[in-house]
Design a protein around this motif. Structure first.
Motif, PDB file in Angstrom:
ATOM      1  N   LEU A   1     -26.355  -6.497  23.301  1.00  0.00           N
ATOM      2  CA  LEU A   1     -24.935  -6.615  23.607  1.00  0.00           C
ATOM      3  C   LEU A   1     -24.329  -7.298  24.524  1.00  0.00           C
ATOM      4  O   LEU A   1     -22.905  -7.681  24.214  1.00  0.00           O
ATOM      5  N   HIS A   2     -24.923  -7.819  25.512  1.00  0.00           N
ATOM      6  CA  HIS A   2     -24.477  -8.457  26.473  1.00  0.00           C
ATOM      7  C   HIS A   2     -24.960  -9.641  27.040  1.00  0.00           C
ATOM      8  O   HIS A   2     -24.506 -10.583  27.708  1.00  0.00           O
ATOM      9  N   HIS A   3     -26.382  -9.803  26.756  1.00  0.00           N
ATOM     10  CA  HIS A   3     -27.165 -11.176  26.878  1.00  0.00           C
ATOM     11  C   HIS A   3     -27.220 -11.431  28.374  1.00  0.00           C
ATOM     12  O   HIS A   3     -27.263 -12.347  28.821  1.00  0.00           O
ATOM     13  N   LEU A   4     -27.231 -10.418  29.333  1.00  0.00           N
ATOM     14  CA  LEU A   4     -27.144 -10.516  30.730  1.00  0.00           C
ATOM     15  C   LEU A   4     -28.587 -10.476  31.230  1.00  0.00           C
ATOM     16  O   LEU A   4     -28.761 -11.100  32.426  1.00  0.00           O
ATOM     17  N   PHE A   5     -29.381  -9.743  30.513  1.00  0.00           N
ATOM     18  CA  PHE A   5     -30.876  -9.675  30.911  1.00  0.00           C
ATOM     19  C   PHE A   5     -31.749 -10.890  30.540  1.00  0.00           C
ATOM     20  O   PHE A   5     -32.511 -11.491  31.313  1.00  0.00           O
TER      21      PHE A   5
ATOM     22  N   ILE B   1     -31.563  -0.590  35.187  1.00  0.00           N
ATOM     23  CA  ILE B   1     -32.170  -1.979  34.748  1.00  0.00           C
ATOM     24  C   ILE B   1     -32.792  -1.707  33.464  1.00  0.00           C
ATOM     25  O   ILE B   1     -32.502  -2.466  32.572  1.00  0.00           O
ATOM     26  N   VAL B   2     -33.353  -0.456  33.155  1.00  0.00           N
ATOM     27  CA  VAL B   2     -33.989  -0.024  31.802  1.00  0.00           C
ATOM     28  C   VAL B   2     -32.887  -0.019  30.723  1.00  0.00           C
ATOM     29  O   VAL B   2     -33.053  -0.589  29.555  1.00  0.00           O
ATOM     30  N   LEU B   3     -31.932   0.629  31.069  1.00  0.00           N
ATOM     31  CA  LEU B   3     -30.706   0.654  30.299  1.00  0.00           C
ATOM     32  C   LEU B   3     -30.105  -0.813  29.809  1.00  0.00           C
ATOM     33  O   LEU B   3     -29.739  -1.197  28.539  1.00  0.00           O
ATOM     34  N   LEU B   4     -30.152  -1.591  30.872  1.00  0.00           N
ATOM     35  CA  LEU B   4     -29.434  -3.026  30.616  1.00  0.00           C
ATOM     36  C   LEU B   4     -30.614  -3.686  29.697  1.00  0.00           C
ATOM     37  O   LEU B   4     -30.167  -4.631  28.871  1.00  0.00           O
ATOM     38  N   ASN B   5     -31.750  -3.572  29.964  1.00  0.00           N
ATOM     39  CA  ASN B   5     -32.661  -4.259  29.420  1.00  0.00           C
ATOM     40  C   ASN B   5     -32.701  -3.863  27.840  1.00  0.00           C
ATOM     41  O   ASN B   5     -32.571  -4.633  26.852  1.00  0.00           O
TER      42      ASN B   5
ATOM     43  N   VAL C   1     -41.378  -4.234  25.422  1.00  0.00           N
ATOM     44  CA  VAL C   1     -40.955  -4.464  26.821  1.00  0.00           C
ATOM     45  C   VAL C   1     -40.280  -3.722  27.346  1.00  0.00           C
ATOM     46  O   VAL C   1     -40.315  -3.300  28.869  1.00  0.00           O
ATOM     47  N   VAL C   2     -39.288  -2.935  26.831  1.00  0.00           N
ATOM     48  CA  VAL C   2     -38.606  -1.851  27.568  1.00  0.00           C
ATOM     49  C   VAL C   2     -39.170  -0.596  27.970  1.00  0.00           C
ATOM     50  O   VAL C   2     -39.165  -0.204  29.087  1.00  0.00           O
ATOM     51  N   ALA C   3     -40.238  -0.193  27.009  1.00  0.00           N
ATOM     52  CA  ALA C   3     -41.258   0.630  27.433  1.00  0.00           C
ATOM     53  C   ALA C   3     -42.001   0.363  28.657  1.00  0.00           C
ATOM     54  O   ALA C   3     -42.375   1.264  29.450  1.00  0.00           O
ATOM     55  N   GLU C   4     -42.475  -1.000  28.685  1.00  0.00           N
ATOM     56  CA  GLU C   4     -43.264  -1.511  29.826  1.00  0.00           C
ATOM     57  C   GLU C   4     -42.379  -1.323  31.078  1.00  0.00           C
ATOM     58  O   GLU C   4     -42.957  -0.793  32.141  1.00  0.00           O
ATOM     59  N   TYR C   5     -40.934  -1.666  31.121  1.00  0.00           N
ATOM     60  CA  TYR C   5     -40.250  -1.316  32.284  1.00  0.00           C
ATOM     61  C   TYR C   5     -40.025   0.189  32.743  1.00  0.00           C
ATOM     62  O   TYR C   5     -39.898   0.329  33.941  1.00  0.00           O
ATOM     63  N   VAL C   6     -40.061   0.812  31.600  1.00  0.00           N
ATOM     64  CA  VAL C   6     -40.276   2.530  32.126  1.00  0.00           C
ATOM     65  C   VAL C   6     -41.367   2.759  32.862  1.00  0.00           C
ATOM     66  O   VAL C   6     -41.129   3.332  33.934  1.00  0.00           O
ATOM     67  N   CYS C   7     -42.473   2.251  32.219  1.00  0.00           N
ATOM     68  CA  CYS C   7     -43.623   2.569  33.078  1.00  0.00           C
ATOM     69  C   CYS C   7     -43.727   1.897  34.395  1.00  0.00           C
ATOM     70  O   CYS C   7     -44.144   2.529  35.374  1.00  0.00           O
ATOM     71  N   ASP C   8     -43.513   0.745  34.465  1.00  0.00           N
ATOM     72  CA  ASP C   8     -43.345   0.172  35.912  1.00  0.00           C
ATOM     73  C   ASP C   8     -42.329   0.685  36.961  1.00  0.00           C
ATOM     74  O   ASP C   8     -42.682   0.749  38.144  1.00  0.00           O
ATOM     75  N   SER C   9     -41.324   1.102  36.304  1.00  0.00           N
ATOM     76  CA  SER C   9     -40.267   1.776  37.264  1.00  0.00           C
ATOM     77  C   SER C   9     -40.957   3.116  37.880  1.00  0.00           C
ATOM     78  O   SER C   9     -40.792   3.417  38.735  1.00  0.00           O
ATOM     79  N   MET C  10     -41.642   3.922  36.856  1.00  0.00           N
ATOM     80  CA  MET C  10     -42.362   4.890  37.246  1.00  0.00           C
ATOM     81  C   MET C  10     -43.353   4.780  38.096  1.00  0.00           C
ATOM     82  O   MET C  10     -43.852   5.701  39.073  1.00  0.00           O
TER      83      MET C  10
ATOM     84  N   GLN D   1     -36.105 -16.811  28.704  1.00  0.00           N
ATOM     85  CA  GLN D   1     -35.131 -17.516  29.609  1.00  0.00           C
ATOM     86  C   GLN D   1     -34.153 -16.322  30.261  1.00  0.00           C
ATOM     87  O   GLN D   1     -33.467 -15.434  29.441  1.00  0.00           O
ATOM     88  N   TYR D   2     -34.329 -15.894  31.403  1.00  0.00           N
ATOM     89  CA  TYR D   2     -33.974 -14.673  31.890  1.00  0.00           C
ATOM     90  C   TYR D   2     -32.568 -15.028  32.664  1.00  0.00           C
ATOM     91  O   TYR D   2     -32.220 -16.137  33.208  1.00  0.00           O
ATOM     92  N   GLY D   3     -31.697 -13.791  32.472  1.00  0.00           N
ATOM     93  CA  GLY D   3     -30.270 -14.029  33.079  1.00  0.00           C
ATOM     94  C   GLY D   3     -30.258 -13.398  34.385  1.00  0.00           C
ATOM     95  O   GLY D   3     -31.205 -12.949  34.912  1.00  0.00           O
ATOM     96  N   PRO D   4     -29.007 -13.136  34.933  1.00  0.00           N
ATOM     97  CA  PRO D   4     -28.951 -12.817  36.188  1.00  0.00           C
ATOM     98  C   PRO D   4     -29.477 -11.358  36.571  1.00  0.00           C
ATOM     99  O   PRO D   4     -29.916 -11.172  37.718  1.00  0.00           O
ATOM    100  N   LEU D   5     -29.493 -10.442  35.299  1.00  0.00           N
ATOM    101  CA  LEU D   5     -29.746  -9.137  35.637  1.00  0.00           C
ATOM    102  C   LEU D   5     -31.379  -9.065  36.007  1.00  0.00           C
ATOM    103  O   LEU D   5     -31.841  -8.014  36.672  1.00  0.00           O
ATOM    104  N   PHE D   6     -31.958  -9.974  35.612  1.00  0.00           N
ATOM    105  CA  PHE D   6     -33.459  -9.977  35.843  1.00  0.00           C
ATOM    106  C   PHE D   6     -33.497 -10.036  37.198  1.00  0.00           C
ATOM    107  O   PHE D   6     -34.701  -9.547  37.808  1.00  0.00           O
ATOM    108  N   LEU D   7     -32.784 -10.736  38.113  1.00  0.00           N
ATOM    109  CA  LEU D   7     -33.076 -11.006  39.406  1.00  0.00           C
ATOM    110  C   LEU D   7     -32.848  -9.704  40.204  1.00  0.00           C
ATOM    111  O   LEU D   7     -33.664  -9.248  41.121  1.00  0.00           O
TER     112      LEU D   7
END
Length: 219
Positions: free
Chosen positions: A120-124, A111-115, A68-77, A142-148
């Motif tokens: 460590l923080h469970h905010l995503f 966002i990618v780093l937080l994901n 999923v992190v790799a997917e977020y990298v691709c989506d960001s790019m 179940q998404y946290g506030p950083l997903f917004l």
């Protein structure tokens, strides 16, 4: 392959194959100023489609998180290269500077780093489970506030791209209007299916809304 497997796999493979082919044809085509950004945008759509497919084949939560992190990298790019391409295509290349690219990219990097560091923080993610159906899996959270933050960034980038193209259609030569209109249809398909993805449960590997959106955009 049964109907269930076909429904789970074909949208991803179709989107990946078509966009990879378009990326190749753009890269080997006319040497325009926007060629590189356009080819990269299609290439990352192809890779993102494969990441979505890979998620359906993984039952391990930790490995699924990494994909999923790799997917977020691709989506960001996709978003960054798409914005660069459109600005170059409609004559705003003077704004495509290293400083502006870094500015636009910085939310995505954060966002990618937080994901990636969510354990460590469970905010995503507040909670993550893997749902199994007919031998396939769906990463459900179940998404946290950083997903917004990601949703706002993702949708804002697509809306901005469409607004730039809509304005350019009114001012551009007629030979480019068809291309801009086709691109607007593609990005609108991604925007529409993204809204459906956000608003509906994501617990069925055979109703992969994002893959369907990428397939429509690719076609």
């Amino acid at each position: 392959m049964d109907y269930y497997a076909a429904a789970a796999v074909i949208p991803n493979l179709l989107a990946s194959a078509i966009t990879a082919l378009v990326a190749y044809k753009v890269w080997t085509g006319n040497r325009t100023a926007h060629r590189k950004a356009m080819a990269l945008s299609f290439l990352f759509v192809s890779l993102s489609s494969l990441m979505l497919l890979a998620e359906k084949l993984i039952s391990d939560v930790a490995l699924a998180r990494a994909v999923v992190v790799a997917e977020y990298v691709c989506d960001s790019m996709i978003l960054i290269t798409l914005l660069i391409f459109v600005m170059q295509y409609i004559g705003l290349e003077r704004f495509v500077t290293r400083r502006n690219i870094l500015l636009v990219s910085s939310p995505a990097v954060l966002i990618v780093l937080l994901n990636a560091t969510d354990p460590l923080h469970h905010l995503f993610y507040e909670d993550v489970v893997i749902i199994q159906s007919h031998g396939f899996y769906m990463f459900d959270a179940q998404y946290g506030p950083l997903f917004l933050m990601w949703i706002v960034y993702y949708l804002s980038a697509i809306v901005l791209v469409n607004l730039l193209m809509a304005k350019a259609i009114l001012d551009t030569p007629s030979e480019r209007r068809a291309g801009l209109a086709a691109l607007m249809m593609a990005t609108s398909a991604v925007l529409f299916t993204s809204l459906i993805y956000i608003a509906t449960p994501r617990d069925d590997p055979f109703l992969d809304v994002m893959s369907i959106g990428f397939t429509l955009a690719a076609l």
